[in-house]
Design a protein around this motif. Structure first.
Motif, PDB file in Angstrom:
ATOM      1  N   TYR A 244       6.238   5.234 -52.556  1.00  0.00           N
ATOM      2  CA  TYR A 244       5.267   6.222 -51.817  1.00  0.00           C
ATOM      3  C   TYR A 244       5.051   5.508 -50.658  1.00  0.00           C
ATOM      4  N   LEU A 245       5.209   4.272 -50.174  1.00  0.00           N
ATOM      5  CA  LEU A 245       5.174   3.249 -48.938  1.00  0.00           C
ATOM      6  C   LEU A 245       6.414   3.123 -48.418  1.00  0.00           C
TER       7      LEU A 245
ATOM      8  N   VAL B 231       5.427  -0.490 -63.121  1.00  0.00           N
ATOM      9  CA  VAL B 231       5.576   1.565 -63.233  1.00  0.00           C
ATOM     10  C   VAL B 231       4.340   1.730 -61.171  1.00  0.00           C
ATOM     11  N   SER B 232       2.716   1.208 -61.762  1.00  0.00           N
ATOM     12  CA  SER B 232       1.960   1.804 -60.980  1.00  0.00           C
ATOM     13  C   SER B 232       2.541   0.963 -59.416  1.00  0.00           C
TER      14      SER B 232
ATOM     15  N   GLN C 215       2.624   2.881 -44.086  1.00  0.00           N
ATOM     16  CA  GLN C 215       2.889   1.907 -44.096  1.00  0.00           C
ATOM     17  C   GLN C 215       1.926   0.674 -42.599  1.00  0.00           C
ATOM     18  N   LYS C 216       2.627   1.764 -41.684  1.00  0.00           N
ATOM     19  CA  LYS C 216       2.141   0.559 -40.181  1.00  0.00           C
ATOM     20  C   LYS C 216       0.799   0.482 -40.614  1.00  0.00           C
TER      21      LYS C 216
END
Length: 98
Positions: free
Chosen positions: A21-22, A13-14, A29-30
């Motif tokens: 989220y990313l 799940v994490s 993310q970049k």
């Protein structure tokens, strides 16, 4: 056995939540995964002031290290929040007088 199952589920799940989220925050993310290089300038009491090519995601502390470190007998608070921030392309850092 149940404890292992709960830990495995929590880990899954994490990881899934972080990936989501990313996906929703492409700028983060970049910064994490980008192989792009940036050009930053450092002036002040470092051994080799100038313009450096750094990897995206580098911080002010990384730039100071790349510039050869601080000159002897100079104190700059390396714990400053501004030196912890990620550098951006074209940024200039001035640490004061040499």
């Amino acid at each position: 056995m149940i404890r292992k199952s709960v830990l495995s589920t929590a880990l899954f799940v994490s990881v899934f939540a972080f990936a989501f989220y990313l996906k929703e925050h492409p700028s983060l993310q970049k910064r994490i995964y980008s192989p792009e290089e940036i050009h930053v300038k450092i002036t002040g009491p470092v051994k080799n002031p100038g313009i450096y090519t750094m990897e995206s995601g580098a911080t002010g502390k990384d730039l100071i290290e790349r510039a050869g470190g601080l000159l002897p007998h100079v104190y700059v608070s390396l714990e400053e929040n501004s030196l912890e921030q990620l550098l951006v392309d074209g940024q200039a850092i001035d640490l004061g007088k040499r």
